[in-house]
Design an enzyme around this catalytic site. Structure first.
Site, short mmCIF file in Angstrom:
data_model
loop_
_atom_site.label_atom_id
_atom_site.label_comp_id
_atom_site.label_asym_id
_atom_site.label_seq_id
_atom_site.Cartn_x
_atom_site.Cartn_y
_atom_site.Cartn_z
N HIS A 58 16.69 20.60 50.87
CA HIS A 58 17.52 21.53 50.09
C HIS A 58 17.83 22.73 50.96
O HIS A 58 16.92 23.41 51.44
CB HIS A 58 16.80 21.97 48.81
CG HIS A 58 17.62 22.92 48.00
ND1 HIS A 58 18.55 22.49 47.06
CD2 HIS A 58 17.68 24.28 47.99
CE1 HIS A 58 19.14 23.54 46.51
NE2 HIS A 58 18.62 24.64 47.04
N CYS A 59 19.11 22.97 51.19
CA CYS A 59 19.53 24.07 52.06
C CYS A 59 19.70 25.34 51.23
O CYS A 59 20.61 25.41 50.38
CB CYS A 59 20.83 23.72 52.77
SG CYS A 59 21.42 25.04 53.87
N PRO A 60 18.88 26.38 51.44
CA PRO A 60 19.01 27.61 50.64
C PRO A 60 20.26 28.40 51.01
O PRO A 60 20.75 29.17 50.18
CB PRO A 60 17.74 28.39 50.99
CG PRO A 60 17.33 27.87 52.34
CD PRO A 60 17.76 26.44 52.39
N GLU A 63 22.93 26.55 49.19
CA GLU A 63 22.54 26.38 47.79
C GLU A 63 22.92 24.99 47.29
O GLU A 63 23.52 24.81 46.23
CB GLU A 63 23.19 27.47 46.92
CG GLU A 63 22.57 27.61 45.53
CD GLU A 63 21.07 27.87 45.58
OE1 GLU A 63 20.36 27.28 44.75
OE2 GLU A 63 20.62 28.65 46.43
#
Length: 202
Positions: A58-60, A63
């Site tokens: 999951h890429c912050p 998002e």
């Protein structure tokens, strides 16, 4: 007499079971959050609240989850980002002006030097990320599988260097960048398991 026949039958069944290669695909898991049956290589993302096929991470910053349908575009995004940062680095370096003394040089170029450090660090981080994802694509592995290999059910019985989805660097990269359809990973897993059975005579 009937006892001896049943014993003989039981013995032959055990012998036959030991001769049959154990190539069955691990049982599909049911997600503990959304209660759906997960295909192989899928994982539930608690941030997004749904299961993702061929989950990578999951890429912050974006998002969003990186998975089967957007992993190639995430890698292309990293490449474009790196090229833009290198171009910015070149422009910043070209703007550095000479000075009569160190103090004057620092005073004139202090803003450019701060920008140079910021862009240089960002370029290095992006280059490392791009290199890592290209390496994972070349061996057909995900970040989740690479980092949590000991907890992934279908990789627990594989050796430390064994990857049941690896088809060679050229095929892996071709599939990663050029294949736009959904992949049934259970089939590839089963085929590789069958070809890697020890002690088979042909």
């Amino acid at each position: 007499m009937s006892v001896s026949v049943s014993q003989g039958g039981q013995g032959s069944e055990e012998e036959m079971e030991s001769m049959i290669p154990q190539t069955s695909t691990p049982r599909l898991r049911r997600c503990g959050y959304c209660f759906l049956q997960q295909p192989m290589r899928a994982k539930h993302c608690q941030t997004c609240g749904h299961c993702v096929r061929r989950f990578d991470h999951h890429c912050p910053w974006l998002e969003n989850c990186i998975g089967e349908r957007n992993h190639r575009w995430f890698t292309v995004f990293l490449l474009v980002q790196l090229l833009a940062l290198l171009w910015a680095l070149h422009i910043t370096l070209s703007g550095v002006l000479p000075g009569a003394s160190w103090e004057q040089w620092l005073r004139v170029n202090c803003v450019l030097l701060a920008t140079l450090v910021l862009v240089g660090v960002s370029s290095a981080v992006t280059a490392v990320l791009l290199g890592c994802h290209l390496y994972l694509a070349s061996i057909n592995c995900t970040t989740w599988e690479f980092m949590a290999r000991h907890r992934v059910s279908y990789l627990k019985n594989c050796g430390d260097e064994e990857n049941p989805f690896d088809r060679g660097v050229a095929c892996n990269l071709w599939d990663f960048f050029c294949m736009c359809r959904t992949v049934v990973w259970e089939g590839l897993y089963r085929r590789n398991a069958m070809t890697s059975q020890p002690g088979e005579d042909h």
